[in-house]
Motif scaffolding. Sequence first.
Motif, PDB file in Angstrom:
ATOM      1  N   TYR B  36      87.170 -30.477  90.085  1.00 41.46           N
ATOM      2  CA  TYR B  36      88.550 -30.768  89.718  1.00 41.46           C
ATOM      3  C   TYR B  36      89.164 -29.518  89.093  1.00 41.46           C
ATOM      4  O   TYR B  36      88.461 -28.692  88.518  1.00 41.46           O
ATOM      5  CB  TYR B  36      88.622 -31.902  88.697  1.00 41.46           C
ATOM      6  CG  TYR B  36      88.147 -33.242  89.185  1.00 41.46           C
ATOM      7  CD1 TYR B  36      86.798 -33.585  89.156  1.00 41.46           C
ATOM      8  CD2 TYR B  36      89.053 -34.192  89.672  1.00 41.46           C
ATOM      9  CE1 TYR B  36      86.367 -34.815  89.599  1.00 41.46           C
ATOM     10  CE2 TYR B  36      88.618 -35.436  90.117  1.00 41.46           C
ATOM     11  CZ  TYR B  36      87.288 -35.731  90.075  1.00 41.46           C
ATOM     12  OH  TYR B  36      86.850 -36.965  90.507  1.00 41.46           O
ATOM     13  N   GLN B  38      92.458 -28.256  86.462  1.00 43.15           N
ATOM     14  CA  GLN B  38      93.452 -28.708  85.489  1.00 43.15           C
ATOM     15  C   GLN B  38      94.346 -27.538  85.105  1.00 43.15           C
ATOM     16  O   GLN B  38      93.869 -26.528  84.580  1.00 43.15           O
ATOM     17  CB  GLN B  38      92.785 -29.271  84.233  1.00 43.15           C
ATOM     18  CG  GLN B  38      93.772 -29.860  83.233  1.00 43.15           C
ATOM     19  CD  GLN B  38      93.098 -30.379  81.980  1.00 43.15           C
ATOM     20  OE1 GLN B  38      92.063 -29.893  81.565  1.00 43.15           O
ATOM     21  NE2 GLN B  38      93.704 -31.395  81.365  1.00 43.15           N
ATOM     22  N   ARG B  42      98.402 -30.719  81.945  1.00 44.09           N
ATOM     23  CA  ARG B  42      98.447 -31.626  83.092  1.00 44.09           C
ATOM     24  C   ARG B  42      97.132 -32.373  83.205  1.00 44.09           C
ATOM     25  O   ARG B  42      96.121 -32.007  82.597  1.00 44.09           O
ATOM     26  CB  ARG B  42      98.688 -30.826  84.378  1.00 44.09           C
ATOM     27  CG  ARG B  42      99.929 -29.961  84.376  1.00 44.09           C
ATOM     28  CD  ARG B  42     101.177 -30.791  84.523  1.00 44.09           C
ATOM     29  NE  ARG B  42     101.248 -31.479  85.793  1.00 44.09           N
ATOM     30  CZ  ARG B  42     101.721 -30.923  86.913  1.00 44.09           C
ATOM     31  NH1 ARG B  42     102.152 -29.676  86.901  1.00 44.09           N
ATOM     32  NH2 ARG B  42     101.762 -31.611  88.035  1.00 44.09           N
ATOM     33  N   GLY B  43      97.149 -33.422  84.002  1.00 40.54           N
ATOM     34  CA  GLY B  43      95.905 -34.123  84.299  1.00 40.54           C
ATOM     35  C   GLY B  43      95.061 -33.337  85.289  1.00 40.54           C
ATOM     36  O   GLY B  43      95.507 -32.347  85.867  1.00 40.54           O
ATOM     37  N   LEU B  44      93.824 -33.784  85.479  1.00 40.21           N
ATOM     38  CA  LEU B  44      92.943 -33.131  86.439  1.00 40.21           C
ATOM     39  C   LEU B  44      93.351 -33.495  87.864  1.00 40.21           C
ATOM     40  O   LEU B  44      93.800 -34.612  88.133  1.00 40.21           O
ATOM     41  CB  LEU B  44      91.486 -33.565  86.213  1.00 40.21           C
ATOM     42  CG  LEU B  44      90.710 -32.871  85.106  1.00 40.21           C
ATOM     43  CD1 LEU B  44      91.251 -33.221  83.731  1.00 40.21           C
ATOM     44  CD2 LEU B  44      89.229 -33.213  85.193  1.00 40.21           C
ATOM     45  N   PHE B  46      91.850 -33.488  91.860  1.00 43.86           N
ATOM     46  CA  PHE B  46      90.657 -33.413  92.696  1.00 43.86           C
ATOM     47  C   PHE B  46      90.764 -32.257  93.689  1.00 43.86           C
ATOM     48  O   PHE B  46      91.796 -32.068  94.328  1.00 43.86           O
ATOM     49  CB  PHE B  46      90.492 -34.739  93.442  1.00 43.86           C
ATOM     50  CG  PHE B  46      89.479 -34.724  94.529  1.00 43.86           C
ATOM     51  CD1 PHE B  46      89.872 -34.740  95.858  1.00 43.86           C
ATOM     52  CD2 PHE B  46      88.130 -34.692  94.238  1.00 43.86           C
ATOM     53  CE1 PHE B  46      88.953 -34.732  96.879  1.00 43.86           C
ATOM     54  CE2 PHE B  46      87.191 -34.685  95.251  1.00 43.86           C
ATOM     55  CZ  PHE B  46      87.605 -34.710  96.578  1.00 43.86           C
ATOM     56  N   LEU B  88      91.849 -24.354  84.535  1.00 41.44           N
ATOM     57  CA  LEU B  88      90.565 -24.833  84.023  1.00 41.44           C
ATOM     58  C   LEU B  88      89.896 -25.657  85.117  1.00 41.44           C
ATOM     59  O   LEU B  88      90.532 -26.532  85.706  1.00 41.44           O
ATOM     60  CB  LEU B  88      90.822 -25.694  82.788  1.00 41.44           C
ATOM     61  CG  LEU B  88      89.656 -26.087  81.892  1.00 41.44           C
ATOM     62  CD1 LEU B  88      88.892 -24.871  81.420  1.00 41.44           C
ATOM     63  CD2 LEU B  88      90.186 -26.886  80.701  1.00 41.44           C
ATOM     64  N   PHE B  90      86.656 -28.045  86.432  1.00 43.47           N
ATOM     65  CA  PHE B  90      85.605 -28.950  85.991  1.00 43.47           C
ATOM     66  C   PHE B  90      84.727 -29.360  87.165  1.00 43.47           C
ATOM     67  O   PHE B  90      85.230 -29.748  88.231  1.00 43.47           O
ATOM     68  CB  PHE B  90      86.195 -30.232  85.392  1.00 43.47           C
ATOM     69  CG  PHE B  90      86.857 -30.043  84.068  1.00 43.47           C
ATOM     70  CD1 PHE B  90      88.216 -29.815  83.991  1.00 43.47           C
ATOM     71  CD2 PHE B  90      86.113 -30.110  82.890  1.00 43.47           C
ATOM     72  CE1 PHE B  90      88.834 -29.651  82.757  1.00 43.47           C
ATOM     73  CE2 PHE B  90      86.731 -29.949  81.656  1.00 43.47           C
ATOM     74  CZ  PHE B  90      88.083 -29.713  81.591  1.00 43.47           C
TER      75      PHE B  90
END
Lengths: 114, 115
Positions: B36, B38, B42-44, B46, B88, B90
């Motif tokens: 993911y 980011q 903001r939100g993550l 996909f 970022l 993840f």
Amino acid sequence: SQTIHQWPATLVQPVGSPLSLECTVEGTSNPNLYWYRQAAGRGLQLLFYSVGIGQISSEVPQNLSASRPQDRQFILSSKKLLLSDSGFYLCAWSVGSGGANEQFFGPGTRLTVL
Amino acid sequence: AQSVAQPEDQVNVAEGNPLTVKCTYSVSGNPYLFWYVQYPNRGLQFLLKYITGDNLVKGSYGFEAEFNKSQTSFHLKKPSALVSDSALYFCAVRDIMRGSYIPTFGRGTSLIVHP
């Protein structure tokens, strides 16, 4: 298409005040729903998840609670906020029970507790 | 138990150069693996996932990742980095044997692409 909403976008609350954050999903049925908190820095902490109406599992003991009154609505609450509750709160959804499906995240709520 | 490690807090790369963001995992059985991204505040989002099949997975925005079972790794790659890739990242894992709903996320890697 599927959409996920979170509100409010930002919130500043005094210590000891109550909290209610709402998350709704559109365009899908019977989603798995999740609440995460992201502290300053980066890591994601899973707070609650739900696989159906009224079914809530808590991952971390704390002064927060969650409810799922409708299929596509997930609410995060607190009766009395602590300073340590500050953070970026993210709601997410996924479908299916096999674990192969990705999660979709909302835009988040930035909570500051003063 | 399932766990995931992103050994680098930050990766710096020049625009136009290839980039790699590392991820290693530990599961009891076979993994489902996800990446993911980011952007600030903001939100993550996909990017891609490995479920089964071809070890090289292609995803959004020109990213790809290679599943290596012997090294228990799932590194994210892109042949030519853009400044707009700065974000970022993840890595996440689900253990097929452990349960279906709860992924474990890494701590995240900050990618900085310099002009």
